[in-house]
Design a protein around this motif. Structure first.
Motif, PDB file in Angstrom:
ATOM      1  N   PRO A   1       1.850 -25.144  61.692  1.00  0.00           N
ATOM      2  CA  PRO A   1       3.061 -24.328  61.699  1.00  0.00           C
ATOM      3  C   PRO A   1       3.983 -24.630  60.527  1.00  0.00           C
ATOM      4  CG  PRO A   1       2.821 -25.550  63.777  1.00  0.00           C
ATOM      5  CD  PRO A   1       1.642 -25.886  62.939  1.00  0.00           C
ATOM      6  N   GLU A   2       4.081 -25.912  60.137  1.00  0.00           N
ATOM      7  CA  GLU A   2       5.021 -26.271  59.073  1.00  0.00           C
ATOM      8  C   GLU A   2       4.551 -25.760  57.711  1.00  0.00           C
ATOM      9  OE1 GLU A   2       2.694 -28.119  60.526  1.00  0.00           O
ATOM     10  OE2 GLU A   2       2.866 -30.249  60.013  1.00  0.00           O
ATOM     11  N   ILE A   3       3.238 -25.605  57.533  1.00  0.00           N
ATOM     12  CA  ILE A   3       2.715 -25.078  56.267  1.00  0.00           C
ATOM     13  C   ILE A   3       2.894 -23.563  56.236  1.00  0.00           C
ATOM     14  CG2 ILE A   3       0.564 -24.692  54.967  1.00  0.00           C
ATOM     15  CD1 ILE A   3      -0.172 -27.584  55.571  1.00  0.00           C
ATOM     16  N   ILE A   4       2.615 -22.934  57.332  1.00  0.00           N
ATOM     17  CA  ILE A   4       2.741 -21.475  57.402  1.00  0.00           C
ATOM     18  C   ILE A   4       4.186 -21.025  57.178  1.00  0.00           C
ATOM     19  CG2 ILE A   4       2.710 -19.622  59.165  1.00  0.00           C
ATOM     20  CD1 ILE A   4       0.103 -20.246  57.501  1.00  0.00           C
ATOM     21  N   GLU A   5       5.122 -21.856  57.620  1.00  0.00           N
ATOM     22  CA  GLU A   5       6.528 -21.494  57.435  1.00  0.00           C
ATOM     23  C   GLU A   5       6.883 -21.402  55.948  1.00  0.00           C
ATOM     24  OE1 GLU A   5       9.195 -24.065  59.639  1.00  0.00           O
ATOM     25  OE2 GLU A   5      10.906 -23.336  58.440  1.00  0.00           O
ATOM     26  N   LEU A   6       6.333 -22.302  55.143  1.00  0.00           N
ATOM     27  CA  LEU A   6       6.680 -22.331  53.715  1.00  0.00           C
ATOM     28  C   LEU A   6       5.750 -21.502  52.832  1.00  0.00           C
ATOM     29  CD1 LEU A   6       7.570 -26.069  52.982  1.00  0.00           C
ATOM     30  CD2 LEU A   6       9.104 -24.107  53.013  1.00  0.00           C
ATOM     31  N   ALA A   7       4.561 -21.216  53.339  1.00  0.00           N
ATOM     32  CA  ALA A   7       3.533 -20.598  52.492  1.00  0.00           C
ATOM     33  C   ALA A   7       3.967 -19.312  51.791  1.00  0.00           C
ATOM     34  CB  ALA A   7       2.268 -20.363  53.316  1.00  0.00           C
ATOM     35  N   PRO A   8       4.806 -18.464  52.416  1.00  0.00           N
ATOM     36  CA  PRO A   8       5.179 -17.216  51.723  1.00  0.00           C
ATOM     37  C   PRO A   8       5.907 -17.461  50.393  1.00  0.00           C
ATOM     38  CG  PRO A   8       5.780 -17.111  54.053  1.00  0.00           C
ATOM     39  CD  PRO A   8       5.346 -18.526  53.770  1.00  0.00           C
ATOM     40  N   ASN A   9       6.448 -18.673  50.206  1.00  0.00           N
ATOM     41  CA  ASN A   9       7.165 -18.965  48.960  1.00  0.00           C
ATOM     42  C   ASN A   9       6.257 -19.494  47.852  1.00  0.00           C
ATOM     43  OD1 ASN A   9       9.539 -18.342  50.390  1.00  0.00           O
ATOM     44  ND2 ASN A   9       9.631 -20.433  51.184  1.00  0.00           N
ATOM     45  N   CYS A  10       4.998 -19.719  48.137  1.00  0.00           N
ATOM     46  CA  CYS A  10       4.087 -20.210  47.105  1.00  0.00           C
ATOM     47  C   CYS A  10       3.881 -19.118  46.051  1.00  0.00           C
ATOM     48  CB  CYS A  10       2.733 -20.593  47.703  1.00  0.00           C
ATOM     49  SG  CYS A  10       2.813 -22.049  48.765  1.00  0.00           S
ATOM     50  N   LYS A  11       3.579 -19.563  44.818  1.00  0.00           N
ATOM     51  CA  LYS A  11       3.461 -18.614  43.702  1.00  0.00           C
ATOM     52  C   LYS A  11       2.292 -17.642  43.938  1.00  0.00           C
ATOM     53  CE  LYS A  11       2.804 -18.924  38.688  1.00  0.00           C
ATOM     54  NZ  LYS A  11       2.688 -19.971  37.644  1.00  0.00           N
ATOM     55  N   PHE A  12       1.186 -18.150  44.405  1.00  0.00           N
ATOM     56  CA  PHE A  12       0.011 -17.284  44.622  1.00  0.00           C
ATOM     57  C   PHE A  12      -0.146 -16.972  46.106  1.00  0.00           C
ATOM     58  CE2 PHE A  12      -0.978 -20.094  40.991  1.00  0.00           C
ATOM     59  CZ  PHE A  12      -0.972 -19.129  39.994  1.00  0.00           C
ATOM     60  N   SER A  13      -0.426 -15.722  46.388  1.00  0.00           N
ATOM     61  CA  SER A  13      -0.505 -15.345  47.805  1.00  0.00           C
ATOM     62  C   SER A  13      -1.730 -15.981  48.478  1.00  0.00           C
ATOM     63  CB  SER A  13      -0.548 -13.837  47.960  1.00  0.00           C
ATOM     64  OG  SER A  13      -1.721 -13.343  47.337  1.00  0.00           O
ATOM     65  N   ASN A  14      -2.750 -16.319  47.672  1.00  0.00           N
ATOM     66  CA  ASN A  14      -3.928 -16.956  48.272  1.00  0.00           C
ATOM     67  C   ASN A  14      -3.926 -18.478  48.061  1.00  0.00           C
ATOM     68  OD1 ASN A  14      -4.357 -17.000  45.580  1.00  0.00           O
ATOM     69  ND2 ASN A  14      -6.498 -16.300  45.656  1.00  0.00           N
ATOM     70  N   CYS A  15      -2.717 -19.022  47.869  1.00  0.00           N
ATOM     71  CA  CYS A  15      -2.576 -20.470  47.639  1.00  0.00           C
ATOM     72  C   CYS A  15      -3.214 -21.259  48.783  1.00  0.00           C
ATOM     73  CB  CYS A  15      -1.089 -20.807  47.549  1.00  0.00           C
ATOM     74  SG  CYS A  15      -0.769 -22.518  47.087  1.00  0.00           S
ATOM     75  N   GLN A  16      -3.976 -22.268  48.424  1.00  0.00           N
ATOM     76  CA  GLN A  16      -4.585 -23.119  49.468  1.00  0.00           C
ATOM     77  C   GLN A  16      -3.784 -24.403  49.681  1.00  0.00           C
ATOM     78  OE1 GLN A  16      -8.832 -23.467  48.389  1.00  0.00           O
ATOM     79  NE2 GLN A  16      -9.137 -22.013  50.057  1.00  0.00           N
TER      80      GLN A  16
END
Ligand SMILES: Nc1nc2c(ncn2[C@@H]2O[C@H](COP(=O)(O)OP(=O)(O)O)[C@@H](O)[C@H]2O)c(=O)[nH]1
Ligand SMILES: [Mg+2]
Ligand SMILES: [Zn+2]
Length: 383
Positions: free
Chosen positions: A256-271
């Motif tokens: 959950p904590e990764i999913i919360e921040l993931a939309p802010n990553c530069k690449f949408s398919n960021c791993q």
């Protein structure tokens, strides 16, 4: 027609508890169900026909399982159906707390089960320091995972556990030696599960080599006026390497904590592993980081395993193309299946079973051995 709950396999059939009759029956399965490839596991709800109540206290009644109800969910390690909740049991010491194991279980359960709740159950808290417990609580509770601190030795926290398991079907999973059987003995003292003995050496009655539902009586504080039975399952310990690997793309969604921040990553398919502009990696160094170091380490380890497994799967598919095959089924009913890479084979028993089931469904043939194969698979996985 009455219905019942499967407690465990027994003598070529199953032991089934009827709430209505408050009795346990020894039940073979109607041949038609076997032919249709309907699997039956501990926790399944079934219809019973030809019910013959026991004639005396020293014997069991008999009945025939004529149908299996739709399952709410199915745990595959070990096979247990219709769970309301799973307790991931670990100790902080003896054996040492293993964050990766806990996180790996959480991921596995979330991917596998629907309509259930998971708890982290920390046993042996008589051996732990307060600040060790607080540190774990601070990591998991903000993520929505409730931690129960208990001691099967001193009885601390056992009352709360009793309340949680009443009127529900629960399972305890976790490595060997953390106290799962001891906890169940606290909940159901008359059961006297064997504790602290190498399970591999035991073949007796109350060893955790198969899954069995035990009835947990629940007494309200002011006396046994109100009785809500719950059901609880002890399981043998097993290691991470026995779990099936998730798809890499599914892993981040289980944090959950990764999913919360993931939309802010530069690449949408960021791993979130090595990428430039990854907000998760950036935030790890910040003092306000909401992502615990141990959780990120688990994420990386699980991703690495998932990627390795995916690679093996791809190679395996190619191998099949060049004709590496094996035959299963025996006799005239043999069927050719891809031969799997050694490492992948263990984790693919379930897939093999599904193949078998599909084969039977497509079925102009009766695959009698299929039942055994399936039971064996369940046995293998359950021990
Ligand atoms: N100190 C302490 N020891 C415990 C506790 N619970 C279980 N143990 C001990 O841990 C060992 C393993 O317990 P067992 O119930 O067999 O673990 P299982 O393998 O998870 O079923 C036994 O020696 C137990 O007596 C606890 O709360 N505190
Ligand atoms: Mg045990
Ligand atoms: Zn990222």
């Amino acid at each position: 027609m009455i219905s019942g709950r499967v407690l465990r396999r027994h003598a070529g059939g199953y032991l089934v508890h009827s709430d209505e009759l408050n009795a346990i029956f020894q039940c073979p399965v109607r041949a038609r169900l076997k032919k249709e490839g309907v699997s039956i596991f501990a926790g399944d709800l079934v219809d019973l026909d030809e019910v013959e109540p026991a004639l005396s206290d020293t014997e069991r009644g008999t009945a025939v399982i004529s149908a299996r109800h739709q399952r709410k969910n199915l745990l595959t390690r070990p096979f247990i159906a219709n769970l309301d909740q799973v307790f991931i049991v670990q100790a902080i010491h003896q054996p040492e707390w293993n964050a990766l194991l806990c996180d790996r279980y959480l991921v596995q359960l979330q991917l596998e089960l629907e309509h259930f709740r998971s708890f982290i159950c920390l046993n042996k808290c008589d051996l732990a320091e307060k600040d060790e417990m607080t540190a774990l609580r601070n990591i998991y509770e903000p993520l929505g995972y409730k931690i129960l601190f208990i001691s099967a030795k001193t009885g601390e926290g056992v009352e709360e556990l009793k309340n949680r398991v009443s009127a529900k079907t629960s399972v305890l999973i976790g490595p060997s030696g953390v106290g799962k059987s001891s906890i169940i003995n606290q909940l159901i003292p008359e059961l006297e599960l064997k504790v602290d003995i190498n399970e591999d050496l035991l073949v007796g009655r109350h060893t955790t080599t198969y899954s069995e539902l035990y009835k947990v009586p629940y007494f309200e504080k002011n006396g046994p006026a109100h009785l809500h039975a719950g059901w609880i399952v002890d399981t043998p310990g097993f290691s991470i390497s026995e779990l099936e690997y998730p798809e890499p793309a599914d892993v981040a969604w289980q944090f959950p904590e990764i999913i919360e921040l993931a939309p802010n990553c530069k690449f949408s398919n960021c791993q979130h592993l090595v990428e430039d502009g990854c907000k998760i990696i950036e935030t790890l160094d910040s003092p306000q980081s909401k992502i615990a170091g141990s959780r990120y380490a688990s994420y990386c380890a699980i991703m690495a395993d998932a990627q390795a497994a995916q690679k093996i799967r791809k190679e395996t598919t190619q191998k099949v193309d060049v004709g590496t095959k094996k035959t299963v089924g025996g006799h005239a009913k043999a069927r050719v299946l891809p031969r799997l890479n050694e490492r992948f084979r263990a984790s693919s028993k379930r897939r093999g079973r599904q193949d078998l089931m599909e084969f039977r469904k497509s079925g102009n043939e009766e695959l009698e051995e299929g039942d055994d194969a399936e039971d064996d698979a369940a046995d293998d996985l359950g021990t």
